[in-house]
Enzyme design. Structure first.
Site, PDB file in Angstrom:
ATOM      1  N   GLU A 188      -8.360  33.299 -10.363  1.00  0.00           N
ATOM      2  CA  GLU A 188      -9.168  32.127  -9.713  1.00  0.00           C
ATOM      3  C   GLU A 188     -10.838  32.312 -10.288  1.00  0.00           C
ATOM      4  O   GLU A 188     -11.157  31.200 -10.018  1.00  0.00           O
ATOM      5  CB  GLU A 188      -9.074  32.466  -8.094  1.00  0.00           C
ATOM      6  CG  GLU A 188      -7.608  32.381  -7.665  1.00  0.00           C
ATOM      7  CD  GLU A 188      -6.947  30.866  -8.028  1.00  0.00           C
ATOM      8  OE1 GLU A 188      -7.718  29.939  -8.398  1.00  0.00           O
ATOM      9  OE2 GLU A 188      -5.532  30.835  -8.222  1.00  0.00           O
ATOM     10  N   GLY A 212       0.946  -0.981  -0.010  1.00  0.00           N
ATOM     11  CA  GLY A 212       0.083  -0.046   0.045  1.00  0.00           C
ATOM     12  C   GLY A 212       0.830   1.090   0.053  1.00  0.00           C
ATOM     13  O   GLY A 212       2.145   1.226   0.341  1.00  0.00           O
ATOM     14  N   GLY A 222      -1.237   2.656   6.927  1.00  0.00           N
ATOM     15  CA  GLY A 222      -1.627   1.863   8.106  1.00  0.00           C
ATOM     16  C   GLY A 222      -1.002   0.636   8.185  1.00  0.00           C
ATOM     17  O   GLY A 222      -1.520  -0.378   8.682  1.00  0.00           O
ATOM     18  N   ASP A 266      -0.760  25.898 -13.998  1.00  0.00           N
ATOM     19  CA  ASP A 266      -1.854  25.336 -14.659  1.00  0.00           C
ATOM     20  C   ASP A 266      -1.443  24.839 -15.787  1.00  0.00           C
ATOM     21  O   ASP A 266      -1.970  23.513 -16.263  1.00  0.00           O
ATOM     22  CB  ASP A 266      -2.909  26.403 -15.182  1.00  0.00           C
ATOM     23  CG  ASP A 266      -3.292  27.110 -13.509  1.00  0.00           C
ATOM     24  OD1 ASP A 266      -3.326  26.136 -12.539  1.00  0.00           O
ATOM     25  OD2 ASP A 266      -3.604  28.338 -13.569  1.00  0.00           O
TER      26      ASP A 266
END
Length: 627
Positions: A428, A205, A210, A503
């Site tokens: 924005e 993972g 975890g 961007d």
């Protein structure tokens, strides 16, 4: 060096103690006045002497007026004979002087006879003991060089115990590991059906999901000894030490069987053999070979289960992954919204929450967050509350912590000029407007021109639900949204700034993946181009095989440019068509610097699609477009 100074200090302290003993037992009286023997004879003749003490050749004279004097006599000659024969003192006067003979005291005997021999002997003995201790310490370290540093967690060790109840989500992974624990607890249940105990379990993972926490939970649940060690602890600069440590680890494990051995970051020693630039790594390969033999060699009747964790399964040696060694590969994915809410409930333990805190809303805004990210989120929320002198952690602190974890802290000292603030606001606003109008784009959640991290501003978008598959329409909408700020700057200011650089980078990479990876080009068709190979050099992919011709490469470039051009035209058309709404958004940003979703939807209420209206049950995926 510290140990050297400590030993030097001990020796100096011993020397000072011995010197103090000498001074304490020193019998010489510095208050007495030395006189000659003739002076003593005159004092005896004139009845000035009260008492005379003779100790060997030393004479102490006590006069009647309280004065004390000292002198010495000849060796092997009595004081009375010296006074009578040499100085002619009357015998009666000598008797009146009260001459007393005193033997040598025990302290003077100790100082004069015993200590001169004893102290050098003690110093030499101490020096030899110190050398022998140093040599024995070096020998013990040399003998323990090949021993493993695995730590043993016994069943009786209840401190900081973690169980499966402390691990939220990853239900399938916990089921697999619960079965392994049950194998060790009740082996006959499985042996009666001919089942064999698994030899190894590999936890796979991304970082932070975890893996190590699950292994600790296995240790907490199992009623067997649990050894844990990191893969890097095997490898040393000397060839053969790693293999020796592996043998020692499994030897200890077999003595405590049935037991579990956990190896964290096994890719440190389990990388594919014979790969990499500049030849192989003999020490690492010998360590891996020994692990392979111990897990499934000639001696395979051991009740030792190996649990390992890695986030790089692609670099592991195939011999390590075959059945009989790591029989099971348990994949731990990023948590979904329900798992994120359960993880947050675990991490709020010990943190006082304010009334009205909605952990579900926090979970909706954090898709893509791992368990470690969520733990950091709750910690940052608690820190923000403490910084504001609050007694409880509120919803506002948790929402601000999300942005801090994702994009970094607010840079309040990074002040924009009036012109830069205006450009950032329009930029924005262009992202937000295109994201609102495009039917397949994610709804806008928040817009801000407050500098955070390396971004001068950002637009936060939230999908309606967690997504595992993405369509071409969604990718095209994301391309148009990414170029919305660029198109706005060019249309409004007739000028371009460096604010759109990130961007353009994001849009170009996405467009190239559409062509070369996802097969979404109408011209080139359902094909992938380029093949990446892991060279296992410094843990990075450094080579890409070009499995297409230069003619195809030119077509790929044309298709990438075509995707970008069409997305730019789409963004430009939206901005021109809804110029009035663009102005409303930009002016609101210039005035308030931050616009939340509710206020934003009021500004664009007449153009926002119904399926993007604010709903309390909306799931969330946090994404930002920095300016």
């Amino acid at each position: 060096m510290n140990k050297y100074f400590r030993n030097l200090f001990i020796i100096l302290a011993i020397f000072l103690v011995v010197s103090g003993i000498f001074m304490m037992f020193d019998t010489n009286d510095t208050t007495a006045n030395p006189v000659t023997m003739g002076k003593l004879a005159d004092e005896v003749n004139t009845d000035q002497v009260s008492k005379i003490e003779v100790a060997g050749n030393d004479i102490a004279i006590f006069l009647k007026d309280g004065t004390k004097q000292t002198t010495t006599k000849e060796q092997e000659v009595a004081l009375s004979d010296t006074l009578r024969n040499t100085y002619g003192v009357d015998v009666a006067k000598i008797k009146d002087a009260n001459i007393e003979l005193k033997g040598a005291s025990s302290s003077s005997i100790l100082i004069s006879t015993v200590l001169p021999f004893l102290i050098p002997f003690l110093l030499i003995a101490g020096f030899i003991w110190f050398l022998m201790r140093q040599v024995s310490g070096s020998n013990s370290r040399a003998m323990s060089f090949g021993q493993s540093g695995a730590k043993l967690m016994q069943e009786s060790d209840r401190r900081k115990r973690v169980t499966f109840a402390d691990v939220a989500g990853i239900k399938e992974a916990k089921e697999e590991l619960k079965e392994v624990v049950e194998f060790l607890r009740f082996p006959q249940k499985f042996f009666s059906l001919g089942a064999k105990i698994p030899r190894g379990v590999l936890l796979l993972g991304p970082p932070g999901v975890g893996k190590t926490l699950v292994a600790r939970a296995v240790a907490g649940e199992a009623n067997v000894p649990f050894f844990h060690i990191s893969g890097s602890e095997f490898v040393e600069m000397f060839v053969g030490v790693g293999a020796s440590r592996v043998r020692d680890l499994f030897k200890k494990a077999k003595r405590n069987s049935p037991c579990i051995v956990f190896i964290d970051e096994i890719d440190a020693v389990g990388r594919q053999r014979g790969a990499g630039l500049g030849g192989s790594h003999d020490e690492r390969e010998q360590t891996l070979n020994q692990i392979l033999v111990e897990m499934d060699g000639f001696e395979n009747e051991t009740n030792v289960i190996v649990v390992a964790a890695t986030n790089r399964p692609d670099v592991l040696d195939p011999a390590l992954l075959r059945p009989g060694r790591f029989d099971r590969q348990v994949i731990l994915d990023q948590p979904d919204i329900n798992d994120r809410e359960a993880i947050l409930k675990i991490h709020v333990q010990g943190k006082p929450l304010a009334t009205g805190v909605n952990l579900r809303a926090v979970a909706e805004r954090t898709p893509g967050f791992s368990g470690a990210d969520l733990a950091n989120l709750m910690n940052e929320g608690a820190i923000l509350a403490a910084r504001r002198n609050l007694k409880q952690v509120g919803q506002m602190e948790l929402l601000e912590a999300i942005e801090k974890v994702m994009m970094g802290p607010e840079r309040k000292s990074h002040l924009l000029s009036k012109k830069e603030k205006e450009i950032a606001a329009w930029h924005e606003a262009g992202h937000a407007l295109v994201a609102t109008v495009m039917p397949h784009a994610d709804p806008v959640h928040k817009i801000s021109i407050v500098s955070r991290g390396r971004a001068a501003g950002y637009t936060m978008k939230l999908p309606m639900e967690d997504k595992n598959l993405h369509s071409k329409s969604e990718f095209l909408a994301d391309l148009a949204v990414s170029l919305g700020g660029y198109a706005t700057e060019k249309l409004i200011f007739n000028e371009l700034t460096t604010g759109a650089s990130n961007d353009l980078k994001v849009a170009t990479n996405l467009a190239r993946k559409l062509v070369t990876t996802y097969g979404m080009s109408e011209t080139l068709g359902p094909m992938t181009f380029g093949e990446t190979h892991d060279m296992i050099f410094l843990g990075r992919e450094i080579a890409e095989q070009k499995n297409y011709s230069e003619k195809v490469a030119a077509k790929i470039d044309e298709e990438v440019a075509g995707f970008i051009e069409r997305a730019y035209r789409t963004a430009t058309d939206v901005i021109k068509k809804y110029r009035k709404h663009l102005s409303l958004i930009a002016n609101e940003l210039i005035e308030k610097e931050t616009v939340e979703r509710d206020d934003f939807e009021i500004l664009v209420a007449d153009i926002i699609p119904k399926d993007k209206l604010n709903k309390n049950s909306a799931a969330g995926q946090l994404s930002s477009v920095p300016a």
